[in-house]
Design an enzyme around this catalytic site. Structure first.
Site, mmCIF file in Angstrom:
data_model
loop_
_atom_site.group_PDB
_atom_site.id
_atom_site.type_symbol
_atom_site.label_atom_id
_atom_site.label_comp_id
_atom_site.label_asym_id
_atom_site.label_seq_id
_atom_site.Cartn_x
_atom_site.Cartn_y
_atom_site.Cartn_z
ATOM 1 N N GLU A 37 6.023 15.424 9.425
ATOM 2 C CA GLU A 37 6.706 14.563 10.398
ATOM 3 C C GLU A 37 7.839 15.322 11.095
ATOM 4 O O GLU A 37 8.135 15.090 12.265
ATOM 5 C CB GLU A 37 7.307 13.334 9.693
ATOM 6 N N ASP A 224 -1.159 3.586 7.827
ATOM 7 C CA ASP A 224 -2.177 2.886 7.028
ATOM 8 C C ASP A 224 -1.892 1.387 7.037
ATOM 9 O O ASP A 224 -0.743 0.973 7.163
ATOM 10 C CB ASP A 224 -2.188 3.413 5.582
HETATM 11 N N1 ADE Z 1 4.330 5.702 4.163
HETATM 12 C C1 ADE Z 1 3.168 5.667 4.814
HETATM 13 N N2 ADE Z 1 2.375 4.686 4.330
HETATM 14 C C2 ADE Z 1 3.061 4.088 3.339
HETATM 15 C C3 ADE Z 1 2.786 3.028 2.454
HETATM 16 N N3 ADE Z 1 1.632 2.374 2.483
HETATM 17 N N4 ADE Z 1 3.723 2.684 1.549
HETATM 18 C C4 ADE Z 1 4.900 3.344 1.520
HETATM 19 N N5 ADE Z 1 5.210 4.357 2.316
HETATM 20 C C5 ADE Z 1 4.302 4.724 3.229
#
Ligand code: ADE
Length: 266
Positions: A37, A224
């Site tokens: 990132e 996600d």
């Molecule tokens: N960063 C990216 N996806 C995440 C998730 N599902 N839970 C916590 N941090 C994250």
């Protein structure tokens, strides 16, 4: 804050913070947990890595710094875990670097940028970038009156109505915990926090920023869908690089907007 002649130091601090918010922002601290990132932003702002660290020699934290559009930018990446060689994600590293960076660098504004899980039931899609309105924890359950609230640790982000108007970013609440996955108990707390996005650092950065009264904003890009079909870790890794590019574009827009403005103009 209690302002009284018996409490002159608070009065001075209050006046200081008032004067400060009327000066253009000059120093920004960006905190980013993952190298994937962080590095595109290091390139974009042409930042240089510290030759002589402002941090203790034992820690893996990396500072990149430079001037971009008249702003002193310090981008801190907590670095790789010295034993395991993976990014030092999570609330412990995030709070430590935030504390040490505020002490060493005295920023006018903190930007915590990173990826997050999103809830489609709350309107999140892969690649969306959110400006966070408030942060809270979902894995600090202390079922004793008042300790329960301490555990949740709700902190508002700096209010940025003009930034919201200018940029095409979604707005949502962020819930933070130290796990990428989500237990049933975490889920209940995330629902109680009314969160649209879930990360592993935001509320920790907010906690430390609040102690030192440094305004903080949170920019989170969705890798996600937590309430979707795909396994979280797989979907996260699959989307990390492309979503990081969207994140970095949004952070650049945010910084371009901030340049030349005071805190109260954001
Ligand atoms: N960063 C990216 N996806 C995440 C998730 N599902 N839970 C916590 N941090 C994250």
């Amino acid at each position: 804050m209690v302002l009284s002649k018996d409490n002159p130091s608070s009065a001075e601090e209050f006046m200081d913070s008032q004067t400060h918010s009327k000066l253009p922002i000059s120093s920004i601290l960006i905190i980013i947990a993952m190298q994937t990132e962080a590095l595109p932003l290091v390139e974009k702002f042409q930042l240089s890595e510290d030759k002589k660290s402002v941090f203790p020699k034992e820690v893996p934290w990396v500072r990149y710094h430079g001037i971009y559009r008249n702003l002193q930018i310090n981008l801190i990446w907590p670095g790789k875990d010295s034993a395991l060689g993976v990014d030092s994600v999570g609330t412990i590293s995030a709070s430590l670097v935030t504390y040490a960076s505020i002490q060493a660098l005295h920023p006018d504004l903190i930007i915590n940028a990173g990826t997050a899980g999103g809830f489609k039931a709350k309107g999140a899609n892969i690649g969306d970038v959110f400006l966070v309105s408030e942060c809270a924890f979902h894995d600090r359950r202390i079922p004793i009156p008042v300790f329960d609230l301490y555990g949740v640790g709700l902190k508002p982000a700096l209010k940025t109505p003009n930034l919201h108007k200018e940029l095409d970013l979604k707005v949502g609440k962020l819930s933070t915990g130290d796990s990428l996955d989500m237990s049933a108990q975490d889920e209940a707390s995330i629902v109680a926090n009314d969160a649209t996005v879930k990360d592993m650092e935001g509320a920790a950065v907010a906690y430390v920023a609040d102690i030192f009264k440094v305004p903080a904003i949170f920019v989170k890009a969705v890798t996600d869908i937590v309430d979707g079909e795909k396994p979280t870790a797989e979907e996260f890794l699959q989307n990390l690089a492309t979503v990081s590019a969207a994140l970095d574009q949004a952070v650049t827009q945010v910084i371009d907007f901030i340049s030349g403005k005071c805190i109260h103009e954001l």
